[in-house]
Design a protein around this motif. Sequence first.
Motif, PDB file in Angstrom:
ATOM      1  N   ILE A 142     -14.562   5.521  -1.070  1.00 23.04           N
ATOM      2  CA  ILE A 142     -15.603   4.781  -1.288  1.00 23.04           C
ATOM      3  C   ILE A 142     -15.459   3.300  -1.021  1.00 23.04           C
ATOM      4  O   ILE A 142     -16.112   2.450  -0.364  1.00 23.04           O
ATOM      5  N   VAL A 143     -14.268   2.934  -1.039  1.00 19.49           N
ATOM      6  CA  VAL A 143     -13.808   1.394  -0.630  1.00 19.49           C
ATOM      7  C   VAL A 143     -13.914   1.258   0.891  1.00 19.49           C
ATOM      8  O   VAL A 143     -14.262   0.290   1.399  1.00 19.49           O
ATOM      9  N   SER A 193      -9.070  12.104  -7.115  1.00 21.22           N
ATOM     10  CA  SER A 193      -9.638  10.968  -7.732  1.00 21.22           C
ATOM     11  C   SER A 193      -9.257   9.983  -6.937  1.00 21.22           C
ATOM     12  O   SER A 193     -10.024   8.901  -6.592  1.00 21.22           O
ATOM     13  N   VAL A 194      -7.864   9.780  -6.520  1.00 17.62           N
ATOM     14  CA  VAL A 194      -7.597   8.626  -5.632  1.00 17.62           C
ATOM     15  C   VAL A 194      -8.251   8.875  -4.090  1.00 17.62           C
ATOM     16  O   VAL A 194      -8.507   7.565  -3.688  1.00 17.62           O
ATOM     17  N   ALA A 217     -10.961   9.954  -3.304  1.00 20.87           N
ATOM     18  CA  ALA A 217     -12.489   9.565  -3.436  1.00 20.87           C
ATOM     19  C   ALA A 217     -12.505   8.188  -3.475  1.00 20.87           C
ATOM     20  O   ALA A 217     -13.456   7.496  -3.015  1.00 20.87           O
ATOM     21  N   GLY A 218     -11.696   7.687  -4.299  1.00 14.11           N
ATOM     22  CA  GLY A 218     -11.781   5.922  -4.423  1.00 14.11           C
ATOM     23  C   GLY A 218     -11.605   5.289  -3.324  1.00 14.11           C
ATOM     24  O   GLY A 218     -12.275   4.413  -2.867  1.00 14.11           O
ATOM     25  N   ALA A 219     -10.464   5.875  -2.419  1.00 18.92           N
ATOM     26  CA  ALA A 219     -10.360   5.364  -1.133  1.00 18.92           C
ATOM     27  C   ALA A 219     -11.125   5.372  -0.035  1.00 18.92           C
ATOM     28  O   ALA A 219     -11.501   4.508   0.608  1.00 18.92           O
ATOM     29  N   THR A 236       0.772  -1.343  -0.015  1.00 22.81           N
ATOM     30  CA  THR A 236       0.047  -0.192  -0.078  1.00 22.81           C
ATOM     31  C   THR A 236       0.735   1.163   0.226  1.00 22.81           C
ATOM     32  O   THR A 236       0.550   2.159  -0.715  1.00 22.81           O
TER      33      THR A 236
END
Length: 98
Positions: A52-53, A45-46, A48-50, A7
Amino acid sequence: MYLLILTLIFALLIAIFAIQNAIPVTIQFFWITTQVPLVLIILGSVLAGALIVFLIASYRQFRPKGKDKPIKFNEEKGETAGKNSACGNSESGPSNNK
C-alpha cells in the motif's frame, strides 16, 4: 544509506517477532474458519502494508501535474506574465489606452 540500514533492521525485527509467534491461530472470515500459523498472518500484514505504501508513493511520483497545462497554453499564445507586466498593465484584461 542510513534509511536502507534502518529499513533492514526494522525488517529483521519483524522477522524475529514473526518467527517467535509461530503458533497456529484460528481465523474466521464470514463462514470460513481455518487455522493458520501466526507467522503467516504477521508477514502477510507487513507485506500488505508495504504494498500500500509503495502504491501511494508511486502514484505521487508519477501523477500528472495539472499546473503545467495553463502555463503551456499561455506560452503557445505568446503571452507570459513577464510580457504583461513589462507593458505596465497589471490587469489581465484589455488595455484602456486609446
